[in-house]
Design a protein around this motif. Structure first.
Motif, PDB file in Angstrom:
ATOM      1  N   LEU A 296      48.741  62.898  54.267  1.00 39.92           N
ATOM      2  CA  LEU A 296      48.246  64.070  54.983  1.00 39.92           C
ATOM      3  C   LEU A 296      47.991  65.186  53.979  1.00 39.92           C
ATOM      4  O   LEU A 296      48.860  65.514  53.176  1.00 39.92           O
ATOM      5  CB  LEU A 296      49.247  64.503  56.047  1.00 39.92           C
ATOM      6  N   VAL A 297      46.790  65.780  54.041  1.00 43.58           N
ATOM      7  CA  VAL A 297      46.311  66.647  52.964  1.00 43.58           C
ATOM      8  C   VAL A 297      45.819  67.982  53.516  1.00 43.58           C
ATOM      9  O   VAL A 297      45.004  68.013  54.441  1.00 43.58           O
ATOM     10  CB  VAL A 297      45.157  65.966  52.195  1.00 43.58           C
ATOM     11  N   ASP A 298      46.292  69.087  52.929  1.00 48.15           N
ATOM     12  CA  ASP A 298      45.756  70.400  53.287  1.00 48.15           C
ATOM     13  C   ASP A 298      44.605  70.749  52.352  1.00 48.15           C
ATOM     14  O   ASP A 298      44.282  70.001  51.417  1.00 48.15           O
ATOM     15  CB  ASP A 298      46.845  71.469  53.253  1.00 48.15           C
ATOM     16  N   GLN A 299      43.961  71.900  52.590  1.00 48.60           N
ATOM     17  CA  GLN A 299      42.769  72.264  51.822  1.00 48.60           C
ATOM     18  C   GLN A 299      43.066  72.473  50.343  1.00 48.60           C
ATOM     19  O   GLN A 299      42.317  72.016  49.472  1.00 48.60           O
ATOM     20  CB  GLN A 299      42.136  73.533  52.402  1.00 48.60           C
ATOM     21  N   LYS A 300      44.159  73.168  50.044  1.00 46.76           N
ATOM     22  CA  LYS A 300      44.464  73.465  48.642  1.00 46.76           C
ATOM     23  C   LYS A 300      44.722  72.188  47.846  1.00 46.76           C
ATOM     24  O   LYS A 300      44.185  72.001  46.746  1.00 46.76           O
ATOM     25  CB  LYS A 300      45.671  74.393  48.559  1.00 46.76           C
ATOM     26  N   THR A 301      45.528  71.289  48.411  1.00 44.20           N
ATOM     27  CA  THR A 301      45.816  70.033  47.722  1.00 44.20           C
ATOM     28  C   THR A 301      44.562  69.185  47.606  1.00 44.20           C
ATOM     29  O   THR A 301      44.337  68.531  46.581  1.00 44.20           O
ATOM     30  CB  THR A 301      46.912  69.253  48.479  1.00 44.20           C
ATOM     31  N   ALA A 302      43.726  69.212  48.643  1.00 46.82           N
ATOM     32  CA  ALA A 302      42.477  68.460  48.604  1.00 46.82           C
ATOM     33  C   ALA A 302      41.583  68.949  47.470  1.00 46.82           C
ATOM     34  O   ALA A 302      40.968  68.150  46.747  1.00 46.82           O
ATOM     35  CB  ALA A 302      41.745  68.592  49.938  1.00 46.82           C
ATOM     36  N   SER A 303      41.521  70.282  47.283  1.00 48.96           N
ATOM     37  CA  SER A 303      40.710  70.849  46.209  1.00 48.96           C
ATOM     38  C   SER A 303      41.254  70.456  44.835  1.00 48.96           C
ATOM     39  O   SER A 303      40.492  70.104  43.921  1.00 48.96           O
ATOM     40  CB  SER A 303      40.672  72.372  46.344  1.00 48.96           C
ATOM     41  N   GLN A 304      42.575  70.479  44.693  1.00 51.72           N
ATOM     42  CA  GLN A 304      43.199  70.135  43.413  1.00 51.72           C
ATOM     43  C   GLN A 304      43.018  68.656  43.070  1.00 51.72           C
ATOM     44  O   GLN A 304      42.813  68.298  41.919  1.00 51.72           O
ATOM     45  CB  GLN A 304      44.683  70.482  43.446  1.00 51.72           C
ATOM     46  N   ASP A 305      43.099  67.797  44.090  1.00 51.61           N
ATOM     47  CA  ASP A 305      43.041  66.350  43.862  1.00 51.61           C
ATOM     48  C   ASP A 305      41.638  65.776  44.006  1.00 51.61           C
ATOM     49  O   ASP A 305      41.431  64.565  43.829  1.00 51.61           O
ATOM     50  CB  ASP A 305      43.967  65.629  44.856  1.00 51.61           C
ATOM     51  N   HIS A 306      40.664  66.646  44.372  1.00 54.75           N
ATOM     52  CA  HIS A 306      39.272  66.214  44.562  1.00 54.75           C
ATOM     53  C   HIS A 306      39.174  65.124  45.635  1.00 54.75           C
ATOM     54  O   HIS A 306      38.513  64.096  45.466  1.00 54.75           O
ATOM     55  CB  HIS A 306      38.664  65.725  43.242  1.00 54.75           C
ATOM     56  N   ILE A 307      39.888  65.385  46.756  1.00 55.46           N
ATOM     57  CA  ILE A 307      39.820  64.492  47.901  1.00 55.46           C
ATOM     58  C   ILE A 307      39.552  65.351  49.142  1.00 55.46           C
ATOM     59  O   ILE A 307      39.385  66.566  49.040  1.00 55.46           O
ATOM     60  CB  ILE A 307      41.138  63.698  48.081  1.00 55.46           C
ATOM     61  N   PHE A 308      39.488  64.725  50.310  1.00 55.10           N
ATOM     62  CA  PHE A 308      39.196  65.455  51.535  1.00 55.10           C
ATOM     63  C   PHE A 308      40.485  65.854  52.262  1.00 55.10           C
ATOM     64  O   PHE A 308      41.443  65.085  52.316  1.00 55.10           O
ATOM     65  CB  PHE A 308      38.329  64.607  52.474  1.00 55.10           C
ATOM     66  N   ALA A 309      40.478  67.065  52.832  1.00 58.01           N
ATOM     67  CA  ALA A 309      41.578  67.479  53.698  1.00 58.01           C
ATOM     68  C   ALA A 309      41.538  66.658  54.981  1.00 58.01           C
ATOM     69  O   ALA A 309      40.466  66.255  55.439  1.00 58.01           O
ATOM     70  CB  ALA A 309      41.463  68.966  54.015  1.00 58.01           C
ATOM     71  N   THR A 310      42.708  66.408  55.547  1.00 56.22           N
ATOM     72  CA  THR A 310      42.794  65.527  56.717  1.00 56.22           C
ATOM     73  C   THR A 310      42.931  66.275  58.041  1.00 56.22           C
ATOM     74  O   THR A 310      43.016  65.651  59.099  1.00 56.22           O
ATOM     75  CB  THR A 310      43.985  64.558  56.576  1.00 56.22           C
ATOM     76  N   GLY A 311      42.960  67.619  58.001  1.00 58.54           N
ATOM     77  CA  GLY A 311      43.094  68.378  59.242  1.00 58.54           C
ATOM     78  C   GLY A 311      44.504  68.335  59.790  1.00 58.54           C
ATOM     79  O   GLY A 311      44.704  68.214  60.993  1.00 58.54           O
TER      80      GLY A 311
END
Length: 422
Positions: A296-311
């Motif tokens: 499960l991914v929030d926006q900040k982690t998604a930006s850092q890891d270059h993946i999509f946020a999961t909502g």
């Protein structure tokens, strides 16, 4: 877009604040408490809360407030909390506009009448305290790029506490139930269920410490399932502090276990079309046939890891309407299939967990089952297992969902080789 937002954005721009995003949370509710057949109180509440982000001096600042006014502008400039010393991106996607009706009438008079009648089910000297609440809540995200999106839900909740004198001992049982839009709560059935549990457990049977086959009631499973997001938070995984780090697409549970999140189910108490960051929610299989399919991914982690946020950001990583896929058996059928074992039906202590430790231990009430029949209660026991053992030693999953929170719910489940200490 409402004038109050346009005026606030104009004032902010004149004070050199830009990329402004407002998250507005509104909750309207009516609740009533009924004690021993008499209405004790009836209360109304209407609360509005704002979280404001803005760029100022090339950084993103945040303020939380109950108002949008000049004071908030000053706080953003003078005392705004810097968010990890880096800027955050605000929403640009306006395609998620989906406003439900704001003309919801909150009325629980009929529910109050039904709860007052519940007192007739009780024996003399038994006490019953119930509470009913109807809540209409919205989350709205607006910003100075034209985004204006709303997600709304209506949830009814019912809580009950039963104190009963049985064989000279005071017995206590409680429950909490939620219902979504258009769903009713059968109050009498729930109270009869509490009464049955008290009567079935009135005679305490002697047991010894050891490993048992255990039937975890749905309310216990709800709490256990609700902790799983703590282990699959991408940020925790990145920090290598989750015992499920490196387990993506690996088998972690029994192939009988499938865990689904479906926040887009409109009748669900967890219905949301986007999370608190404005990311679209989605149906997802978190675990499929025992295999972990996503973190499960929030926006900040998604930006850092270059993946999509999961909502899945709701003030922190969480879920809405996550559930363990059910089997075919009713609770009474599960009792028969348990044959000889223990039903764990109410927690006494909280679940204490950490993300890097799968162990699970708590104190609980239980019922003893012999030859497929409940023969009495047991004194409070300590249940000890781990998330890995629990979900790998599954014998049978029921179909008896009881919804008591917006995040996660589960049917009852039979598990073998559970440590029970007396």
């Amino acid at each position: 877009m409402d004038k109050k937002y346009m005026d606030f954005f104009d004032l902010a721009h004149r004070n050199l604040l830009f990329n402004i995003q407002i998250t507005e949370k509104v909750t309207k509710s009516i609740s009533s408490s009924i004690l021993d057949g008499k209405m004790e109180s009836k209360e109304y509440a209407d609360n509005t809360f704002y979280i404001i982000h803005a760029d100022y001096c090339d950084k993103t600042v945040e303020v939380k407030s109950n108002y949008l006014n000049e004071t908030v502008i000053s706080l953003l400039k003078e005392k705004g909390e810097y968010l990890d010393n880096e800027k955050i991106e605000i929403l640009t996607d306006i395609s998620k506009n989906n406003t439900l009706s704001n003309s919801v009438i909150l009325n629980i008079d009929q529910d109050i009448e039904e709860n007052i009648k519940l007192f007739q089910l009780l024996d003399v000297n038994w006490k019953l305290d119930t509470n009913i609440e109807l809540e209409y809540s919205t989350i709205r995200i607006v910003n100075d790029l034209g985004v204006d999106i709303i997600s709304s839900t209506v949830v009814k909740s019912f809580s009950a506490s039963l104190n009963a004198l049985q064989n000279g001992k005071l017995k206590y049982r409680s429950l909490h139930v939620l219902a979504g839009i258009g769903e009713d709560i059968c109050y009498e059935n729930h109270i009869r269920g509490l009464i049955d549990e008290v009567q079935l457990g009135s005679s305490e049977q002697e047991i010894t410490s050891g490993k048992y086959k255990v039937l975890f009631k749905n309310t216990i499973m709800n709490t256990i399932l609700n902790k799983i997001p703590s282990f699959i938070n991408q940020k925790i995984v990145d920090n290598k502090t989750s015992f499920l780090e490196g387990k993506l697409d690996s088998k972690i549970f029994s192939d009988k276990v499938t865990i689904i999140e479906d926040p887009l189910s409109e009748k669900s108490v967890g219905y949301r079309i986007f999370d608190d960051e404005g990311t679209s929610t989605q149906y997802k299989e978190i675990v499929k046939d025992g295999v972990l399919k996503t973190y499960l991914v929030d926006q900040k982690t998604a930006s850092q890891d270059h993946i999509f946020a999961t909502g899945n950001y709701y003030g922190g990583i969480s879920t809405r309407n996550m559930y363990l896929k059910s089997g075919d058996s009713s609770f009474s059928e599960l009792v028969k299939k348990l044959d000889n074992g223990i039903i764990i039906n109410e927690r006494i202590s909280q679940l204490s967990i950490t993300s890097n430790d799968p162990s699970l231990s708590f104190q609980a009430y239980g019922l003893l089952v012999k030859n497929g029949k409940i023969v009495g209660g047991v004194k409070p026991v300590i249940v000890t297992t781990s998330y890995l053992d629990l979900f790998n030693h599954v014998c049978e999953i029921g179909n008896d969902f009881l919804i008591d929170n917006v995040s996660a719910h589960s049917p009852s489940m039979i598990v073998e080789d559970i440590d029970i200490a007396v």
